[in-house]
Write a protein that holds these residues in place. Structure first.
Motif, PDB file in Angstrom:
ATOM      1  N   SER A 163      -2.524  -4.928   4.247  1.00  0.00           N
ATOM      2  CA  SER A 163      -1.250  -4.756   3.534  1.00  0.00           C
ATOM      3  C   SER A 163      -0.143  -5.618   4.125  1.00  0.00           C
ATOM      4  O   SER A 163      -0.071  -5.842   5.329  1.00  0.00           O
ATOM      5  CB  SER A 163      -0.794  -3.294   3.596  1.00  0.00           C
ATOM      6  N   VAL A 201      -6.003  -0.230   5.161  1.00  0.00           N
ATOM      7  CA  VAL A 201      -4.597  -0.360   4.771  1.00  0.00           C
ATOM      8  C   VAL A 201      -3.830  -1.200   5.789  1.00  0.00           C
ATOM      9  O   VAL A 201      -3.118  -2.142   5.438  1.00  0.00           O
ATOM     10  CB  VAL A 201      -3.952   1.039   4.627  1.00  0.00           C
ATOM     11  N   SER A 206       0.823  -1.215   0.000  1.00  0.00           N
ATOM     12  CA  SER A 206       0.000   0.000   0.000  1.00  0.00           C
ATOM     13  C   SER A 206       0.848   1.252   0.000  1.00  0.00           C
ATOM     14  O   SER A 206       1.917   1.297   0.607  1.00  0.00           O
ATOM     15  CB  SER A 206      -0.919   0.019   1.223  1.00  0.00           C
ATOM     16  N   VAL A 251       3.710  -1.173   3.718  1.00  0.00           N
ATOM     17  CA  VAL A 251       3.133   0.150   3.508  1.00  0.00           C
ATOM     18  C   VAL A 251       4.267   1.135   3.260  1.00  0.00           C
ATOM     19  O   VAL A 251       5.305   1.075   3.927  1.00  0.00           O
ATOM     20  CB  VAL A 251       2.326   0.607   4.751  1.00  0.00           C
TER      21      VAL A 251
END
Ligand SMILES: Nc1ncnc2c1ncn2[C@@H]1O[C@H](COP(=O)(O)OP(=O)(O)OP(=O)(O)O)[C@@H](O)[C@H]1O
Ligand SMILES: [Mg+2]
Lengths: 355, 264
Positions: free
Chosen positions: B228, B224, B42, B231
């Protein structure tokens, strides 16, 4: 007796992708074929057949322009010029080498496609108004070149006499004979277009029209497909030009000047952009309108207009009506006659429960 | 999320020192990212951070001013967008970019474009090779339609669908490419909770079932951090943090950037 969608389930993808997804479609097309190939030539005289002939030729050209304008979203004001390219190519081949129609027709189409592709090159850089101007320039340049190059255009008033098409040893002279030459070519053009627009290539054209950025990202080579659209569109124009030349018996650039390009734009807009049926409607409508005006004026107009001016008034009325109709359709019904037809059809599809 | 533990996962996408300016605006400045194969990666950051610009350079819509982009260790920096689709990159857009005039089905069929080969003549003739090819690819598209529960909408014009559904169709079109790298630009923006959860499910399923590497831009921190593997945080065109979700969440510069953005 009405066509309902319920009750006909498509069990294969093939059936679901067919041109006629309901049996009524096949019946209707069969009926239309009988009308045009059997009944019309039986009941109509030379005059009426000549009108159908000229309309059928216009259909070919309108389909071509609609592929470019309606399906790919690229404007061209040079469509008539591509017709003249096809016309002179065919006339030269027929006169110099004695080529038969089944060679001159594709040859005219191919030459027009070549020139059309070159003219389409600005579309890789510019859109909308700028492309309109670029194709307009091409219209004038092609006209000028033809008019000033005796090697291509024959010299005497830039016209070449076209030999009549010969079909299995028989020369096609009358409108009825030409009818059976022109109509199959027209049908071929319609079927080819229907196939094209439901295939991979046609979808790519529409994708470019709707969202050129997304089209490119999804893997469509937008440059190549824009040129392809110009090539295909011009091929139709070329074929259309060859057919006109056989019809008139002469290739002359004056039959393919700017107003003709405008006529074809009108056909697409009035008939319906991005629609095969619309191209047919538009071509027929724009072909018949001047005839209808003339008949109207000759019968009714004589009471208002002095006979001497009648011809002039008819010509003016045609222009005014065209302009008015284009604006009217653009504003009121951008999807053209085709949309009106669909509305009628949808009305009957749910009839009598239309509320 | 198993990829985290695999030490030597191949790098699917490598963004190397990439910059992009628009006039005076430094949209992206020397950003580098390594996206391991099979992960959900992400990219987050405040508005205007340069996330979309970065994605645009990966899909080929923009060319970077400097730096390079490698897909499967192959330099694609100079490749055109349509060539990158053939190499397996597909994406969705922040502002949905469907083909409005076409049905849902046709939009998805366009995703198959790169896998189809019918030329002009075959298309004119249709019956025969072109039709057979249509049927083959229609089958794949129907699988995606089933997967995304779009069966009822098959014949609907894409332009007439509700917002959330348009986003889903766009995902479907990208999936129809059979991508190995899927770029999603805010696929859940503007959705209600239920739609969001559905979309999250699809994203996870695509990643798990097809092993597709996914680069996701998303503003919803909850989503997120949940889905994920890695990140990266962008702020004013620069990468300010990168790592597993927990580490990024705790990073003081990230907290600062977000608080800073909130104070504006
Ligand atoms: N085509 C462009 N021309 C000029 N400036 C641009 C262009 N595209 C992006 N920018 C600028 O680059 C910066 C980064 O924009 P970008 O769209 O990448 O941000 P983002 O992180 O995606 O933001 P958001 O969360 O709002 O989508 C912004 O300042 C934006 O105004
Ligand atoms: Mg963005």
């Amino acid at each position: 007796m009405f066509h309902r969608e319920s009750g006909y389930y498509k069990t294969t993808y093939k059936a679901d992708m067919a041109l006629f997804r309901l049996p009524i479609g096949k019946v209707a097309v069969g009926a239309i074929a009988v009308i045009f190939f059997i009944i019309c030539p039986m009941i109509f005289d030379e005059y009426y057949l000549s009108i159908i002939n000229i309309a059928a030729i216009a259909v070919i050209g309108a389909l071509g322009l609609n592929i470019l304008l309606g399906y790919t979203g690229q404007i061209s004001i040079g469509h008539a010029a591509f017709m003249s390219v096809g016309a002179y190519t065919a006339a030269n081949m027929a006169v110099s080498f004695g080529w038969p129609f089944w060679l001159t027709v594709p040859a005219g189409g191919c030459m027009a496609a070549l020139i059309g592709t070159i003219v389409g090159m600005p579309s890789l850089r510019v859109k909308g108004l700028y492309l309109a101007i670029a194709t307009l320039a091409a219209q004038f340049i092609i006209e000028w070149v033809l008019n000033h190059t005796p090697a291509i255009s024959g010299g005497i008033q830039a016209s070449i006499e076209m030999p009549r098409p010969v079909f299995f040893g028989r020369t096609l002279e009358t409108q009825a004979e030409l009818y059976f030459f022109i109509l199959p070519v027209c049908v071929l053009a319609i079927v080819a277009t229907l196939n094209l627009v439901r295939s991979r290539i046609g979808r790519a054209f529409i994708a470019i029209r709707d969202q050129d950025i997304a089209a490119e990202i999804i893997g469509i080579n937008v440059y190549r497909y824009k040129l392809l659209a110009f090539a295909i569109s011009s091929f139709y124009a070329g074929v259309c030009g060859v057919m006109y030349t056989y019809y008139f018996g002469i290739a002359n650039y004056e039959a393919f000047q700017l107003p003709i390009s405008i006529d074809y734009l009108a056909m697409c807009i009035i008939g319906g952009l991005g629609s095969v049926l619309g191209s047919i409607f538009g071509a027929v409508f724009v072909t018949l309108l001047p005839i209808a005006i003339r008949i109207f004026m000759e019968n009714v107009g004589v009471f208002f207009v002095d006979g001497v001016y009648l011809a002039q008034v008819i010509a003016q009325m045609r222009l005014i009506l065209f302009g008015g109709l284009i604006i009217l359709f653009l504003v009121v019904e951008p999807d053209g006659l085709n949309k009106l037809w669909q509305n009628i059809r949808n009305y009957f599809r749910i009839w009598p429960f239309s509320y | 999320m198993s990829a985290q533990s695999e030490e030597s996962a191949r790098t699917k996408l490598k963004i190397d020192q990439v910059s992009k300016n628009f006039g005076g605006v430094k949209a992206v400045t020397q950003v580098s990212l390594d996206v391991p194969e099979g992960t959900i990666f992400s990219i987050i950051g405040p508005n205007g951070a340069g996330k979309t610009t970065l994605l645009n350079m990966v899909s080929g819509f923009y060319h970077p001013d400097e730096g390079s982009i490698l897909l499967d260790s192959q330099d694609v920096t100079r490749r055109k967008p349509n060539e990158r689709a053939r190499l397996g990159i597909a994406r969705t857009f922040q502002n949905i970019a469907l083909f409005q005039g076409l049905s849902v089905l046709e939009n998805l069929m366009l995703g198959r474009h790169v896998h189809m080969t019918s030329g002009v003549l075959a298309s004119f003739l249709y019956w025969g090779p072109a039709q057979r090819e249509e049927v083959v690819h229609r089958r794949r598209v129907e699988e995606i339609i089933d997967f995304l529960k779009l069966a009822d909408l098959r014949q609907q014009p894409a332009g007439e669908l509700a917002y959330g559904l348009r986003k889903r169709v766009e995902l479907g079109r990208a999936l129809a490419v059979d991508p190995t790298l899927l770029l999603l630009d805010e696929p859940m923006a503007g959705m209600n909770q239920e739609e969001k959860e559905e979309m999250v499910r699809y994203v996870l399923d695509v990643n798990e079932e097809f092993g597709t590497t996914i680069v996701l831009i998303e503003h919803d921190m909850g989503v997120v951090m949940d889905i994920s593997d890695y990140v990266a945080v962008l702020d004013q065109g620069e990468k300010i943090a990168e790592g597993v979700p927990d580490a990024v969440r705790a990073d003081p510069t990230v907290i600062e950037a977000y608080l800073g953005a909130d104070h504006e």
